[in-house]
Design an enzyme around this catalytic site. Sequence first.
Site, short mmCIF file in Angstrom:
data_model
loop_
_atom_site.label_atom_id
_atom_site.label_comp_id
_atom_site.label_asym_id
_atom_site.label_seq_id
_atom_site.Cartn_x
_atom_site.Cartn_y
_atom_site.Cartn_z
N PRO A 61 9.01 -17.13 -1.37
CA PRO A 61 7.81 -17.20 -0.53
C PRO A 61 7.32 -15.81 -0.15
CG PRO A 61 9.76 -17.69 0.78
CD PRO A 61 10.22 -17.57 -0.66
N ARG A 62 6.02 -15.66 -0.08
CA ARG A 62 5.44 -14.38 0.34
C ARG A 62 5.92 -14.00 1.74
NH1 ARG A 62 3.24 -9.48 -1.10
NH2 ARG A 62 1.71 -8.79 0.43
N GLU A 75 13.36 -7.88 -2.33
CA GLU A 75 14.16 -8.20 -3.51
C GLU A 75 13.33 -8.67 -4.70
OE1 GLU A 75 18.60 -9.22 -2.63
OE2 GLU A 75 17.36 -10.83 -1.80
N ASN A 112 0.21 -8.58 -6.39
CA ASN A 112 0.23 -7.48 -7.37
C ASN A 112 0.77 -7.95 -8.72
OD1 ASN A 112 0.44 -5.13 -8.79
ND2 ASN A 112 1.54 -4.01 -7.20
N GLU A 130 0.82 -1.21 0.00
CA GLU A 130 0.00 0.00 0.00
C GLU A 130 0.86 1.27 0.00
OE1 GLU A 130 -2.25 -3.30 2.03
OE2 GLU A 130 -0.22 -2.50 2.09
N MET A 149 13.73 -10.26 2.14
CA MET A 149 12.74 -9.19 1.98
C MET A 149 13.23 -8.15 0.98
SD MET A 149 10.04 -9.71 3.80
CE MET A 149 9.32 -8.07 3.77
N GLU A 173 3.34 -5.55 -10.82
CA GLU A 173 4.78 -5.46 -10.54
C GLU A 173 5.60 -6.27 -11.53
OE1 GLU A 173 4.76 -4.42 -5.75
OE2 GLU A 173 5.12 -6.47 -6.40
#
Length: 397
Positions: free
Chosen positions: A243-244, A284, A308, A41, A282, A311
């Site tokens: 992984p998310r 990257e 998203n 966001e 994170m 992206e």
Amino acid sequence: MRQRAARGKEDWARLNERLGLPGLARPDGRLVWVHGASVGESLSALPLIEKLLEHASVLVTSGTVTSAAMMGQRLPSGALHQFVPLDTPRAVTRFLDHWKPDAGLFVESDLWPNLILGAASRGVKLALVNARISARSAARWSWAKKSVATLLSAFDMVLAQDEEGAERFRKLGARKVEVVGSLKADAPPLAVDEEALTAMRRAIGNRPVLLAAQTHPGEDETVLPAHDLLRGQFPDLLTILVPRHTERGADLEMLCGSRAFRRRAAGGQISSQTAIYIADTMGEMGLFYRLSPFCFLGGTLVPLGGHNVLEPAALHCAVLAGPHTASAPLAYRAVLEAQQFGLVGSSADIAREAARLLANPAAAAAAGDAAARGAASLSGSVTRTAAQLKTLLDARA
């Protein structure tokens, strides 16, 4: 809060901000406050923040350590970041007493009752921007229709991503609702560390790559068999799993079983023997989307609505996605229709589409270009949003 800080979920040095105690002085003059829950966001709001800075100072709040670090790097000059206060009366009062915003913009759907109603009671002009709500969420919200209507009616305007969402907001009690599109369509491409990109490309060399981005439990178990199917045709295939949630890295190690893997967070480097690369770090995604002309995008094979899609598309990385795209149906439709393919539902589907693209690099590159055109077709939301917000700010003046 201390327990969360001990787990890395809060910033020890800035805990007072979560209690509404300011970490910075309020700038003089008009102040617009922009709130986004987390990284996605906050990043989507950056182009809008740049436009707002032409007319006022901007305070950005968010709720995660990762988003705070990202905003520290990416916020333009003149914009400030603070952690959003806890939604308790005392913390909210301290926050509003100090910052005295002229307008408050909430991005997407991170709605805190005390914060919103407290700001409205002080005459702060409020807008819900880049607003979205799925049919499933609207059904849940309707269980508390009176409370939801009270909350949504506190907003002077709701700027929705699409007409379906706009109609749901109207039915739930929002007042002025307009459709302006998604801010994410105007977001700048994800940043990348050029040295890291050069090093990664050197390590991969000419090997074919299958990228699975932003995956969740249940999806990795689908991608790994697709990898096995593809290895028969592409024996030097490298599959990159992103992984998310980075804390799942150890779980992915176990899922790999006898497959040769390396794990980025543990310092693992890609070698010629690496079959699976677990990219559990994170910030990257801009790196990994640049390593492959296509990807499987997670959150779509499990009912989470998808991540998203704009992206990867903006970086000319074509998209394979499952059926669950309710978080941004218009964006997924624009990208997949431009590509003229991309919907998958099984390991066999992923393997089939990946094999076709890996065997024909020109077709893969053309698909990435088509994805970028599909994403670009949705642009313009920042200009439309800023025009609507100008009326809000002028009303406050």
